[in-house]
Design a protein around this motif. Structure first.
Motif, PDB file in Angstrom:
ATOM      1  N   SER A  93       0.853  -1.193   0.000  1.00 44.22           N
ATOM      2  CA  SER A  93       0.000   0.000   0.000  1.00 44.22           C
ATOM      3  C   SER A  93       0.884   1.238   0.000  1.00 44.22           C
ATOM      4  O   SER A  93       2.069   1.182   0.286  1.00 44.22           O
ATOM      5  CB  SER A  93      -0.917   0.011   1.228  1.00 44.22           C
ATOM      6  OG  SER A  93      -0.151   0.107   2.414  1.00 44.22           O
ATOM      7  N   GLY A  94       0.256   2.358  -0.337  1.00 45.70           N
ATOM      8  CA  GLY A  94       0.959   3.628  -0.309  1.00 45.70           C
ATOM      9  C   GLY A  94       1.593   3.982  -1.644  1.00 45.70           C
ATOM     10  O   GLY A  94       1.474   3.248  -2.627  1.00 45.70           O
ATOM     11  N   GLY A  95       2.278   5.103  -1.645  1.00 48.21           N
ATOM     12  CA  GLY A  95       2.945   5.571  -2.862  1.00 48.21           C
ATOM     13  C   GLY A  95       1.954   5.705  -4.005  1.00 48.21           C
ATOM     14  O   GLY A  95       0.839   6.172  -3.822  1.00 48.21           O
ATOM     15  N   PRO A  96       2.339   5.255  -5.183  1.00 47.03           N
ATOM     16  CA  PRO A  96       1.470   5.409  -6.348  1.00 47.03           C
ATOM     17  C   PRO A  96       0.302   4.416  -6.403  1.00 47.03           C
ATOM     18  O   PRO A  96      -0.532   4.508  -7.304  1.00 47.03           O
ATOM     19  CB  PRO A  96       2.423   5.184  -7.525  1.00 47.03           C
ATOM     20  CG  PRO A  96       3.518   4.357  -6.977  1.00 47.03           C
ATOM     21  CD  PRO A  96       3.650   4.748  -5.529  1.00 47.03           C
ATOM     22  N   LEU A  97       0.230   3.474  -5.451  1.00 48.27           N
ATOM     23  CA  LEU A  97      -0.899   2.536  -5.455  1.00 48.27           C
ATOM     24  C   LEU A  97      -2.164   3.255  -4.980  1.00 48.27           C
ATOM     25  O   LEU A  97      -2.151   3.921  -3.955  1.00 48.27           O
ATOM     26  CB  LEU A  97      -0.633   1.348  -4.527  1.00 48.27           C
ATOM     27  CG  LEU A  97       0.357   0.304  -5.001  1.00 48.27           C
ATOM     28  CD1 LEU A  97       0.545  -0.761  -3.921  1.00 48.27           C
ATOM     29  CD2 LEU A  97      -0.121  -0.331  -6.295  1.00 48.27           C
ATOM     30  N   ASP A  98      -3.217   3.078  -5.714  1.00 50.11           N
ATOM     31  CA  ASP A  98      -4.511   3.632  -5.328  1.00 50.11           C
ATOM     32  C   ASP A  98      -5.185   2.624  -4.401  1.00 50.11           C
ATOM     33  O   ASP A  98      -5.818   1.685  -4.852  1.00 50.11           O
ATOM     34  CB  ASP A  98      -5.377   3.879  -6.573  1.00 50.11           C
ATOM     35  CG  ASP A  98      -6.678   4.573  -6.236  1.00 50.11           C
ATOM     36  OD1 ASP A  98      -6.731   5.286  -5.209  1.00 50.11           O
ATOM     37  OD2 ASP A  98      -7.647   4.393  -6.994  1.00 50.11           O
ATOM     38  N   GLY A  99      -4.983   2.784  -3.102  1.00 52.08           N
ATOM     39  CA  GLY A  99      -5.450   1.798  -2.142  1.00 52.08           C
ATOM     40  C   GLY A  99      -4.423   0.701  -1.996  1.00 52.08           C
ATOM     41  O   GLY A  99      -3.351   0.730  -2.580  1.00 52.08           O
ATOM     42  N   GLY A 100      -4.740  -0.297  -1.220  1.00 52.06           N
ATOM     43  CA  GLY A 100      -3.809  -1.392  -1.005  1.00 52.06           C
ATOM     44  C   GLY A 100      -4.081  -2.547  -1.944  1.00 52.06           C
ATOM     45  O   GLY A 100      -5.081  -2.579  -2.657  1.00 52.06           O
ATOM     46  N   MET A 101      -3.178  -3.499  -1.936  1.00 55.95           N
ATOM     47  CA  MET A 101      -3.376  -4.709  -2.725  1.00 55.95           C
ATOM     48  C   MET A 101      -2.822  -5.894  -1.971  1.00 55.95           C
ATOM     49  O   MET A 101      -1.954  -5.755  -1.111  1.00 55.95           O
ATOM     50  CB  MET A 101      -2.738  -4.596  -4.100  1.00 55.95           C
ATOM     51  CG  MET A 101      -1.234  -4.521  -4.099  1.00 55.95           C
ATOM     52  SD  MET A 101      -0.454  -5.135  -5.606  1.00 55.95           S
ATOM     53  CE  MET A 101      -0.849  -6.848  -5.592  1.00 55.95           C
ATOM     54  N   ARG A 102      -3.366  -7.060  -2.300  1.00 52.84           N
ATOM     55  CA  ARG A 102      -2.949  -8.297  -1.658  1.00 52.84           C
ATOM     56  C   ARG A 102      -2.936  -9.400  -2.707  1.00 52.84           C
ATOM     57  O   ARG A 102      -3.760  -9.423  -3.618  1.00 52.84           O
ATOM     58  CB  ARG A 102      -3.941  -8.645  -0.555  1.00 52.84           C
ATOM     59  CG  ARG A 102      -3.693  -9.984   0.106  1.00 52.84           C
ATOM     60  CD  ARG A 102      -4.721 -10.264   1.155  1.00 52.84           C
ATOM     61  NE  ARG A 102      -4.596 -11.645   1.613  1.00 52.84           N
ATOM     62  CZ  ARG A 102      -4.992 -12.060   2.778  1.00 52.84           C
ATOM     63  NH1 ARG A 102      -5.555 -11.218   3.621  1.00 52.84           N
ATOM     64  NH2 ARG A 102      -4.847 -13.325   3.119  1.00 52.84           N
ATOM     65  N   ALA A 103      -1.985 -10.318  -2.556  1.00 48.18           N
ATOM     66  CA  ALA A 103      -1.919 -11.499  -3.415  1.00 48.18           C
ATOM     67  C   ALA A 103      -1.579 -12.689  -2.537  1.00 48.18           C
ATOM     68  O   ALA A 103      -0.750 -12.580  -1.632  1.00 48.18           O
ATOM     69  CB  ALA A 103      -0.858 -11.317  -4.500  1.00 48.18           C
ATOM     70  N   ASP A 104      -2.225 -13.811  -2.779  1.00 46.35           N
ATOM     71  CA  ASP A 104      -1.979 -15.036  -2.018  1.00 46.35           C
ATOM     72  C   ASP A 104      -1.532 -16.139  -2.960  1.00 46.35           C
ATOM     73  O   ASP A 104      -1.881 -16.142  -4.145  1.00 46.35           O
ATOM     74  CB  ASP A 104      -3.253 -15.489  -1.296  1.00 46.35           C
ATOM     75  CG  ASP A 104      -3.693 -14.502  -0.227  1.00 46.35           C
ATOM     76  OD1 ASP A 104      -2.915 -14.281   0.714  1.00 46.35           O
ATOM     77  OD2 ASP A 104      -4.801 -13.958  -0.347  1.00 46.35           O
ATOM     78  N   GLY A 105      -0.770 -17.087  -2.425  1.00 46.64           N
ATOM     79  CA  GLY A 105      -0.342 -18.217  -3.231  1.00 46.64           C
ATOM     80  C   GLY A 105       0.075 -19.390  -2.368  1.00 46.64           C
ATOM     81  O   GLY A 105       0.345 -19.235  -1.175  1.00 46.64           O
ATOM     82  N   ALA A 106       0.118 -20.556  -2.981  1.00 41.19           N
ATOM     83  CA  ALA A 106       0.507 -21.766  -2.278  1.00 41.19           C
ATOM     84  C   ALA A 106       2.017 -21.848  -2.078  1.00 41.19           C
ATOM     85  O   ALA A 106       2.490 -22.599  -1.232  1.00 41.19           O
ATOM     86  CB  ALA A 106       0.016 -22.989  -3.041  1.00 41.19           C
ATOM     87  N   SER A 107       2.782 -21.074  -2.840  1.00 41.52           N
ATOM     88  CA  SER A 107       4.237 -21.024  -2.707  1.00 41.52           C
ATOM     89  C   SER A 107       4.673 -19.569  -2.807  1.00 41.52           C
ATOM     90  O   SER A 107       3.905 -18.705  -3.250  1.00 41.52           O
ATOM     91  CB  SER A 107       4.905 -21.833  -3.820  1.00 41.52           C
ATOM     92  OG  SER A 107       4.673 -21.215  -5.077  1.00 41.52           O
ATOM     93  N   ALA A 108       5.911 -19.306  -2.417  1.00 45.36           N
ATOM     94  CA  ALA A 108       6.433 -17.943  -2.541  1.00 45.36           C
ATOM     95  C   ALA A 108       6.424 -17.500  -3.994  1.00 45.36           C
ATOM     96  O   ALA A 108       6.078 -16.361  -4.310  1.00 45.36           O
ATOM     97  CB  ALA A 108       7.838 -17.866  -1.955  1.00 45.36           C
TER      98      ALA A 108
END
Length: 91
Positions: A56-71
């Motif tokens: 979140s922050g900076g040039p992002l408009d709102g936050g973001m999230r990503a999930d996964g089974a591996s890195a």
């Protein structure tokens, strides 16, 4: 990819993106974006995607999230999301 289409982006788990994770996090910080990647042991025990990237922050408009089974899967999804949000991540 259009938002809300219900399709999942294709992620290449063999891209080696996990090797660049620290460089990506450092670059995001330089852009004014706070970001982290974490693993959740409870979700791992339950067989759910245990890796989470959040920014979140900076040039992002709102936050973001990503999930996964591996890195690698998590970071692949994160890079897709960051690029969709307009950040040209150079990795």
């Amino acid at each position: 990819m259009a938002k809300g289409m219900g399709r999942r982006p294709k992620v290449d788990p063999d891209s080696g993106v996990e090797d660049a994770t620290m460089l990506i996090l450092e670059w995001l910080g330089e852009q004014g974006v706070g970001a982290m990647i974490r693993v959740d042991a409870e979700r791992m025990r339950d067989g759910r995607p245990a890796w989470t990237f959040a920014a979140s922050g900076g040039p992002l408009d709102g936050g973001m999230r990503a999930d996964g089974a591996s890195a690698a899967e998590c970071m692949g999804r994160a890079l897709l999301g960051l690029r969709e949000a307009g950040l040209a991540v150079p990795f």
